[in-house]
Enzyme design. Structure first.
Site, PDB file in Angstrom:
ATOM      1  N   THR A 115     -21.497  12.082   6.452  1.00 42.25           N
ATOM      2  CA  THR A 115     -20.723  12.397   7.659  1.00 42.25           C
ATOM      3  C   THR A 115     -19.280  12.810   7.352  1.00 42.25           C
ATOM      4  O   THR A 115     -18.760  13.757   7.954  1.00 42.25           O
ATOM      5  CB  THR A 115     -20.726  11.169   8.615  1.00 42.25           C
ATOM      6  OG1 THR A 115     -22.091  10.802   8.849  1.00 42.25           O
ATOM      7  CG2 THR A 115     -20.050  11.476   9.930  1.00 42.25           C
ATOM      8  N   ASP A 141     -32.808  13.404  -0.024  1.00 40.70           N
ATOM      9  CA  ASP A 141     -32.396  12.170   0.650  1.00 40.70           C
ATOM     10  C   ASP A 141     -33.297  11.960   1.872  1.00 40.70           C
ATOM     11  O   ASP A 141     -33.607  12.921   2.599  1.00 40.70           O
ATOM     12  CB  ASP A 141     -30.923  12.357   1.075  1.00 40.70           C
ATOM     13  CG  ASP A 141     -30.306  11.111   1.673  1.00 40.70           C
ATOM     14  OD1 ASP A 141     -30.671  10.006   1.252  1.00 40.70           O
ATOM     15  OD2 ASP A 141     -29.433  11.269   2.555  1.00 40.70           O
TER      16      ASP A 141
HETATM   17  P1  13P Z   1     -22.833   8.646   6.018  1.00 43.42           P
HETATM   18  O1  13P Z   1     -23.206   9.814   6.863  1.00 43.42           O
HETATM   19  O2  13P Z   1     -22.473   7.443   6.829  1.00 43.42           O
HETATM   20  O3  13P Z   1     -21.814   8.980   4.988  1.00 43.42           O
HETATM   21  O4  13P Z   1     -24.169   8.212   5.244  1.00 43.42           O
HETATM   22  C1  13P Z   1     -24.667   9.014   4.240  1.00 43.42           C
HETATM   23  C2  13P Z   1     -26.014   8.582   3.829  1.00 43.42           C
HETATM   24  O5  13P Z   1     -26.257   7.408   3.610  1.00 43.42           O
HETATM   25  C3  13P Z   1     -27.026   9.608   3.646  1.00 43.42           C
HETATM   26  O6  13P Z   1     -28.265   9.061   3.357  1.00 43.42           O
END
Ligand code: 13P
Length: 278
Positions: free
Chosen positions: A231, A82
Site C-alpha cells: 500500500t 504474492d
Molecule cells: P501492505 O499493503 O499493508 O503494505 O501489505 C503488503 C502485503 O502484505 C502484501 O501481501
C-alpha cells in the site's frame, strides 16, 4: 546479477540478521523505482505481485517485465507471486520464471491448507522455486475481496504445518493487516516470539505499510526475514501523480512517468534502510 531464488535472499537475511524487503508492483514505473532503490542501496530485494492485482496489472504483461528487470538488475532480485489464489496462476507464474510462489490457503481448514500447500510445493519443486504459505489470518484484504478478522498464528500448529509441507517460509498473523491501519497496530510480539522458538522455518510479515521502524526492528529480532510492503508504494505513486497533474500547466506522460518511479524509489529506499537493520 541473476534473477535468484527467493530462498537465497531469505538465507542472506538470516545470515545478516536482517529482513528482505518484498515490494509489490503494479506497473513498469513501480518496477523501475524498486529496482533502482535496491541497486543504490546495494541490497537484494523481492519483487512481487498478488493474483488479486492482476485484474489491473495482467500477469502476461507484468510477469515478463518483472523477470526481465530482475535479470538485468545489479543486485540479486527474486520474483514472487504474492497471495496466489489458484493453481492456474501458480503454474503460469512459474512458467514465466517467477522464482517463488505463495498460495494463500489461510482461510481453509488446517488439513486442507496443508494438502493444498503440498500441491503447490510439488509444482514449485519442478522449477526449483521457493514456497511461502500462511497460517492464521492476517487482517485486511490482499488475498481476496473480503475483509477478515485477525486470527493469530498458533505456534504448535505452525510447527506441524511447516514440518508437513516443507515450505521455505511462513507468513504469520500477529495482529498485522493489509492496507493502511486506522490506528497503529499492537503487534503480538509475544506470539511471534513463541512461533520463532517453536518453528525453524523463516518467518514473513505481511501488512508492512504503517508499521514503525522500531516495530520492524523488534520483529526482525524475533525471526522475521521477509517483510511485505504494498500500500505505501501504491499510495506514493498515486500521490505523486496527483501532485504533478494538479500543478503542471500541461501534464504529459513523459514527465509523469519518472515522477511515479521516483515516488516508489523513495518509499522502497526508506524501507530497505530499516530492513537492513544496521
Ligand atoms: P501492505 O499493503 O499493508 O503494505 O501489505 C503488503 C502485503 O502484505 C502484501 O501481501
Amino acid at each position: 546479477m541473476p534473477l535468484v531464488k527467493m530462498s537465497e535472499i531469505i538465507s542472506f537475511a538470516e545470515k545478516n540478521n536482517c529482513a528482505a524487503g518484498a515490494f509489490s508492483v503494479g506497473n513498469m514505473e513501480m518496477i523501475i523505482g524498486a529496482v533502482k532503490a535496491a541497486e543504490e542501496m546495494d541490497t537484494p530485494i523481492i519483487l512481487q505481485i498478488a493474483e488479486k492485482r492482476m485484474k489491473q496489472s495482467p500477469l502476461d504483461l507484468m510477469g515478463p517485465m518483472m523477470v526481465s528487470a530482475a535479470k538485468n538488475a545489479a543486485v540479486p532480485v527474486a520474483v514472487h507471486l504474492d497471495h496466489g489464489l489458484t493453481m492456474d496462476c501458480i503454474k503460469k507464474s512459474l512458467e514465466y520464471g517467477f522464482t517463488s510462489v505463495m498460495l494463500d490457503g489461510s482461510l481453509l481448514p488446517f488439513e486442507d491448507n496443508i494438502a493444498l500447500t503440498k500441491e503447490v510445493k510439488a509444482q514449485a519443486d519442478k522449477y526449483g522455486a521457493t514456497v511461502e504459505a500462511e497460517l492464521g489470518v492476517v487482517g485486511g484484504n490482499e488475498g481476496d475481496s473480503a475483509k477478515h478478522e485477525i486470527l493469530c498464528t498458533d505456534p504448535d500448529a505452525a510447527k506441524i504445518f511447516c514440518e508437513e509441507t516443507k515450505i521455505d517460509c511462513l507468513a504469520v498473523a500477529i495482529g498485522n493487516a493489509h492496507g493502511n491501519y486506522p490506528v497503529l497496530p499492537e503487534l503480538r510480539f509475544d506470539v511471534l516470539e513463541s512461533i520463532y522458538k517453536t518453528v525453524e522455518t523463516p518467518l514473513v510479515l505481511h501488512g508492512g505499510t504503517g508499521i514503525t521502524a522500531e516495530m520492524f526492528r523488534k520483529a526482525i529480532s524475533l525471526g522475521i526475514r521477509k517483510i511485505n510492503i504494498a500500500t505505501a508504494s501504491f499510495d506514493a505513486l498515486a500521490n505523486a501523480a496527483k501532485e504533478y497533474t494538479q500543478t503542471a500547466d500541461k501534464p504529459d506522460y513523459f514527465t509523469l512517468s519518472p515522477k511515479m518511479a521516483e515516488a516508489v524509489y523513495n518509499n522502497v529506499k526508506k524501507h530497505i534502510e530499516i530492513f537492513r537493520n544496521k
